[in-house]
Motif scaffolding. Sequence first.
Motif, PDB file in Angstrom:
ATOM      1  N   LYS A  72       0.850  -1.189   0.000  1.00  0.00           N
ATOM      2  CA  LYS A  72       0.000   0.000   0.000  1.00  0.00           C
ATOM      3  C   LYS A  72       0.891   1.246   0.000  1.00  0.00           C
ATOM      4  CE  LYS A  72      -3.536  -2.765   1.132  1.00  0.00           C
ATOM      5  NZ  LYS A  72      -3.223  -4.056   0.611  1.00  0.00           N
ATOM      6  N   PRO A  73       0.407   2.355  -0.573  1.00  0.00           N
ATOM      7  CA  PRO A  73       1.169   3.595  -0.467  1.00  0.00           C
ATOM      8  C   PRO A  73       1.345   3.979   0.997  1.00  0.00           C
ATOM      9  CG  PRO A  73      -0.546   3.816  -2.137  1.00  0.00           C
ATOM     10  CD  PRO A  73      -0.798   2.532  -1.394  1.00  0.00           C
ATOM     11  N   GLU A  74       2.497   4.534   1.333  1.00  0.00           N
ATOM     12  CA  GLU A  74       2.766   4.951   2.705  1.00  0.00           C
ATOM     13  C   GLU A  74       2.469   6.429   2.929  1.00  0.00           C
ATOM     14  OE1 GLU A  74       6.799   3.872   3.515  1.00  0.00           O
ATOM     15  OE2 GLU A  74       6.369   1.735   3.418  1.00  0.00           O
ATOM     16  N   VAL A  75       2.280   7.160   1.842  1.00  0.00           N
ATOM     17  CA  VAL A  75       2.074   8.604   1.905  1.00  0.00           C
ATOM     18  C   VAL A  75       0.763   8.947   1.212  1.00  0.00           C
ATOM     19  CG1 VAL A  75       3.038  10.835   1.203  1.00  0.00           C
ATOM     20  CG2 VAL A  75       4.569   8.966   1.846  1.00  0.00           C
ATOM     21  N   GLU A  76      -0.059   9.798   1.849  1.00  0.00           N
ATOM     22  CA  GLU A  76      -1.279  10.259   1.187  1.00  0.00           C
ATOM     23  C   GLU A  76      -0.924  11.105  -0.016  1.00  0.00           C
ATOM     24  OE1 GLU A  76      -4.094  12.274   3.665  1.00  0.00           O
ATOM     25  OE2 GLU A  76      -4.384  10.508   4.926  1.00  0.00           O
ATOM     26  N   GLY A  77      -1.745  11.004  -1.053  1.00  0.00           N
ATOM     27  CA  GLY A  77      -1.523  11.835  -2.214  1.00  0.00           C
ATOM     28  C   GLY A  77      -2.094  11.232  -3.477  1.00  0.00           C
ATOM     29  N   TYR A 102      -5.077   8.796  -2.584  1.00  0.00           N
ATOM     30  CA  TYR A 102      -5.000   7.740  -1.575  1.00  0.00           C
ATOM     31  C   TYR A 102      -4.943   8.369  -0.192  1.00  0.00           C
ATOM     32  CZ  TYR A 102      -3.491   3.618   0.973  1.00  0.00           C
ATOM     33  OH  TYR A 102      -3.408   2.581   1.866  1.00  0.00           O
ATOM     34  N   PHE A 103      -5.841   7.930   0.703  1.00  0.00           N
ATOM     35  CA  PHE A 103      -5.870   8.370   2.097  1.00  0.00           C
ATOM     36  C   PHE A 103      -5.300   7.265   2.976  1.00  0.00           C
ATOM     37  CE2 PHE A 103      -9.276  10.794   0.107  1.00  0.00           C
ATOM     38  CZ  PHE A 103      -9.053  12.070   0.611  1.00  0.00           C
ATOM     39  N   VAL A 104      -4.277   7.564   3.751  1.00  0.00           N
ATOM     40  CA  VAL A 104      -3.661   6.590   4.641  1.00  0.00           C
ATOM     41  C   VAL A 104      -4.590   6.331   5.829  1.00  0.00           C
ATOM     42  CG1 VAL A 104      -1.709   6.166   6.195  1.00  0.00           C
ATOM     43  CG2 VAL A 104      -1.320   7.227   3.976  1.00  0.00           C
ATOM     44  N   GLY A 105      -4.774   5.057   6.179  1.00  0.00           N
ATOM     45  CA  GLY A 105      -5.495   4.693   7.390  1.00  0.00           C
ATOM     46  C   GLY A 105      -6.995   4.536   7.266  1.00  0.00           C
ATOM     47  N   LEU A 106      -7.562   4.706   6.084  1.00  0.00           N
ATOM     48  CA  LEU A 106      -8.998   4.531   5.911  1.00  0.00           C
ATOM     49  C   LEU A 106      -9.316   3.132   5.397  1.00  0.00           C
ATOM     50  CD1 LEU A 106     -10.083   7.895   4.249  1.00  0.00           C
ATOM     51  CD2 LEU A 106     -10.151   7.266   6.662  1.00  0.00           C
ATOM     52  N   GLU A 107     -10.508   2.651   5.721  1.00  0.00           N
ATOM     53  CA  GLU A 107     -10.927   1.329   5.233  1.00  0.00           C
ATOM     54  C   GLU A 107     -11.081   1.329   3.707  1.00  0.00           C
ATOM     55  OE1 GLU A 107     -14.683  -1.681   5.754  1.00  0.00           O
ATOM     56  OE2 GLU A 107     -14.092  -0.444   7.466  1.00  0.00           O
ATOM     57  N   TRP A 164      -9.110   4.809  -1.391  1.00  0.00           N
ATOM     58  CA  TRP A 164      -8.982   5.431  -2.708  1.00  0.00           C
ATOM     59  C   TRP A 164     -10.162   6.339  -2.996  1.00  0.00           C
ATOM     60  CZ3 TRP A 164      -4.498   5.300  -5.047  1.00  0.00           C
ATOM     61  CH2 TRP A 164      -3.637   4.234  -4.824  1.00  0.00           C
ATOM     62  N   CYS A 165      -9.875   7.501  -3.581  1.00  0.00           N
ATOM     63  CA  CYS A 165     -10.907   8.442  -3.993  1.00  0.00           C
ATOM     64  C   CYS A 165     -10.678   8.757  -5.467  1.00  0.00           C
ATOM     65  CB  CYS A 165     -10.835   9.713  -3.157  1.00  0.00           C
ATOM     66  SG  CYS A 165     -12.094  10.917  -3.589  1.00  0.00           S
ATOM     67  N   THR A 166     -11.684   8.484  -6.268  1.00  0.00           N
ATOM     68  CA  THR A 166     -11.602   8.755  -7.704  1.00  0.00           C
ATOM     69  C   THR A 166     -12.560   9.883  -8.064  1.00  0.00           C
ATOM     70  OG1 THR A 166     -13.301   7.106  -8.194  1.00  0.00           O
ATOM     71  CG2 THR A 166     -11.022   6.355  -8.256  1.00  0.00           C
ATOM     72  N   ALA A 167     -12.322  10.511  -9.196  1.00  0.00           N
ATOM     73  CA  ALA A 167     -13.243  11.531  -9.690  1.00  0.00           C
ATOM     74  C   ALA A 167     -14.569  10.867 -10.061  1.00  0.00           C
ATOM     75  CB  ALA A 167     -12.637  12.232 -10.907  1.00  0.00           C
ATOM     76  N   ASP A 168     -15.642  11.637 -10.018  1.00  0.00           N
ATOM     77  CA  ASP A 168     -16.968  11.097 -10.331  1.00  0.00           C
ATOM     78  C   ASP A 168     -17.031  10.487 -11.724  1.00  0.00           C
ATOM     79  OD1 ASP A 168     -17.914  11.836  -7.851  1.00  0.00           O
ATOM     80  OD2 ASP A 168     -18.806  13.708  -8.562  1.00  0.00           O
ATOM     81  N   ASN A 169     -16.274  11.047 -12.670  1.00  0.00           N
ATOM     82  CA  ASN A 169     -16.308  10.550 -14.053  1.00  0.00           C
ATOM     83  C   ASN A 169     -15.151   9.588 -14.358  1.00  0.00           C
ATOM     84  OD1 ASN A 169     -14.289  12.437 -13.997  1.00  0.00           O
ATOM     85  ND2 ASN A 169     -14.889  13.458 -15.899  1.00  0.00           N
ATOM     86  N   SER A 170     -14.471   9.105 -13.338  1.00  0.00           N
ATOM     87  CA  SER A 170     -13.332   8.211 -13.545  1.00  0.00           C
ATOM     88  C   SER A 170     -13.793   6.846 -14.059  1.00  0.00           C
ATOM     89  CB  SER A 170     -12.572   8.009 -12.230  1.00  0.00           C
ATOM     90  OG  SER A 170     -11.526   7.075 -12.410  1.00  0.00           O
ATOM     91  N   PRO A 171     -13.047   6.278 -15.006  1.00  0.00           N
ATOM     92  CA  PRO A 171     -13.371   4.928 -15.465  1.00  0.00           C
ATOM     93  C   PRO A 171     -12.918   3.860 -14.468  1.00  0.00           C
ATOM     94  CG  PRO A 171     -11.431   5.711 -16.606  1.00  0.00           C
ATOM     95  CD  PRO A 171     -11.942   6.859 -15.772  1.00  0.00           C
ATOM     96  N   VAL A 172     -12.098   4.251 -13.479  1.00  0.00           N
ATOM     97  CA  VAL A 172     -11.583   3.307 -12.488  1.00  0.00           C
ATOM     98  C   VAL A 172     -12.561   3.227 -11.319  1.00  0.00           C
ATOM     99  CG1 VAL A 172      -9.709   2.867 -10.841  1.00  0.00           C
ATOM    100  CG2 VAL A 172      -9.181   3.757 -13.112  1.00  0.00           C
ATOM    101  N   ASP A 173     -12.922   2.012 -10.948  1.00  0.00           N
ATOM    102  CA  ASP A 173     -13.777   1.790  -9.787  1.00  0.00           C
ATOM    103  C   ASP A 173     -12.876   1.754  -8.562  1.00  0.00           C
ATOM    104  OD1 ASP A 173     -15.352   0.849  -7.712  1.00  0.00           O
ATOM    105  OD2 ASP A 173     -16.344  -0.666  -8.930  1.00  0.00           O
TER     106      ASP A 173
END
Length: 76
Positions: free
Chosen positions: A11-16, A31-36, A39-48
């Motif tokens: 996992k990434p060790e640094v948020e960003g 990427y937010f460190v420590g959350l269940e 990952w946060c994607t844009a609303d129109n992102s093709p990535v789930d």
Amino acid sequence: MINWIEYENQKPEVEGNYLASDGKHVDRCYYFVGLEDPWCTADNSPVDEGDITHWAIINLPGESVDTILYMGVMSV
């Protein structure tokens, strides 16, 4: 060349912002460190954001980022 890292193993060790892939698409995701659900994607992102399998460090032209050194796996 993009050095993809398998998310299940490291996992990434640094948020960003990172490149993230669900195996079919690639997008910039935060990427937010420590959350269940980190990952946060844009609303129109093709990535789930729940299906991310790989990620990579974003480096701009002219920058050199050694993924192994960045992750602290190897000391300088």
